[in-house]
Design an enzyme around this catalytic site. Sequence first.
Site, PDB file in Angstrom:
ATOM      1  N   GLY A 146       4.197  40.762-101.112  1.00 33.07           N
ATOM      2  CA  GLY A 146       3.033  39.977-100.724  1.00 33.07           C
ATOM      3  C   GLY A 146       2.761  38.770-101.594  1.00 33.07           C
ATOM      4  O   GLY A 146       2.738  38.869-102.802  1.00 33.07           O
ATOM      5  N   SER A 147       2.551  37.611-100.982  1.00 31.82           N
ATOM      6  CA  SER A 147       2.227  36.412-101.734  1.00 31.82           C
ATOM      7  C   SER A 147       1.839  35.311-100.767  1.00 31.82           C
ATOM      8  O   SER A 147       1.108  35.554 -99.821  1.00 31.82           O
ATOM      9  CB  SER A 147       3.381  35.991-102.628  1.00 31.82           C
ATOM     10  OG  SER A 147       2.951  34.982-103.512  1.00 31.82           O
ATOM     11  N   ARG A 148       2.377  34.085-100.984  1.00 30.27           N
ATOM     12  CA  ARG A 148       2.030  32.981-100.090  1.00 30.27           C
ATOM     13  C   ARG A 148       3.180  31.990-100.010  1.00 30.27           C
ATOM     14  O   ARG A 148       4.059  31.944-100.886  1.00 30.27           O
ATOM     15  CB  ARG A 148       0.757  32.279-100.560  1.00 30.27           C
ATOM     16  CG  ARG A 148       0.919  31.516-101.844  1.00 30.27           C
ATOM     17  CD  ARG A 148      -0.405  31.037-102.381  1.00 30.27           C
ATOM     18  NE  ARG A 148      -0.810  29.741-101.849  1.00 30.27           N
ATOM     19  CZ  ARG A 148      -2.034  29.247-101.995  1.00 30.27           C
ATOM     20  NH1 ARG A 148      -2.967  29.958-102.611  1.00 30.27           N
ATOM     21  NH2 ARG A 148      -2.334  28.061-101.524  1.00 30.27           N
ATOM     22  N   MET A 158       0.510  36.038 -97.351  1.00 34.81           N
ATOM     23  CA  MET A 158       1.172  37.242 -96.853  1.00 34.81           C
ATOM     24  C   MET A 158       0.625  38.450 -97.592  1.00 34.81           C
ATOM     25  O   MET A 158       0.720  38.514 -98.821  1.00 34.81           O
ATOM     26  CB  MET A 158       2.684  37.155 -97.085  1.00 34.81           C
ATOM     27  CG  MET A 158       3.362  35.990 -96.402  1.00 34.81           C
ATOM     28  SD  MET A 158       5.140  35.967 -96.755  1.00 34.81           S
ATOM     29  CE  MET A 158       5.116  35.512 -98.484  1.00 34.81           C
ATOM     30  N   VAL A 212       5.533  31.093-103.325  1.00 28.66           N
ATOM     31  CA  VAL A 212       4.648  31.260-104.478  1.00 28.66           C
ATOM     32  C   VAL A 212       4.530  32.740-104.835  1.00 28.66           C
ATOM     33  O   VAL A 212       4.240  33.570-103.968  1.00 28.66           O
ATOM     34  CB  VAL A 212       3.246  30.679-104.189  1.00 28.66           C
ATOM     35  CG1 VAL A 212       2.362  30.782-105.432  1.00 28.66           C
ATOM     36  CG2 VAL A 212       3.343  29.229-103.728  1.00 28.66           C
TER      37      VAL A 212
END
Length: 214
Positions: A182-184, A94, A152
């Site tokens: 934002g990340s995953r 993301m 994450v």
Amino acid sequence: MLQPQVPVAREGVPFIGFAAFLTLVSAASECEILTFIFLLATAFTLYFFRDPERFVPDDPSALISPADGKIIVIEKTDKQDFIEGEALKISIFMNVFNVHVNRAPIAGKVDKIIYTPGKFYSADSSQGAEYNENCGIVLTTNSGKKIAFVQVAGLIARRIVCWLEPNDTIQSGRRVGLIRFGSRVDLYLPTDTALSVSVGDKVRAGETILGQII
């Protein structure tokens, strides 16, 4: 199945309120430059914490994307601590412009939630995948399969929010948390899951079907 309209994630309300307050104070002080800056900040926080409606597919075996973003990994792995044995892993990255509210990928019951402290490397790097702070949700689907989806943290995203508790029963597409800035999200699935997506595909939380849990 249409999810109820919730315009912004509740975690965003303090940020939006503070930015709006600074905008009003600057406007009352007739400081045009600061008013413009804080107005932009208010608009950005509204945009970042947006939580739009999603049309959740009405298919009990469908595996639905838990996050907006881009698929960066599809692989089989036995290097994970969430479900027994080898698993099929899907990673969704993301960026800061994606919707950051996460949703349940399938209906089921939450078995456990595993929080692991860690580093804050870039979420799309190999170091981030292995060492970053994360929150794993392990659930049993209504068909009896074990899966896990893992929020994450990243270089900028240093705040994972999970709204679930062990023993919660969840419906597919339910809002389950968010990751700020934002990340995953990683999915760990049975290896016989029939996928319908590929690396590089863009997906939408609560709408895009990733495959079928056989």
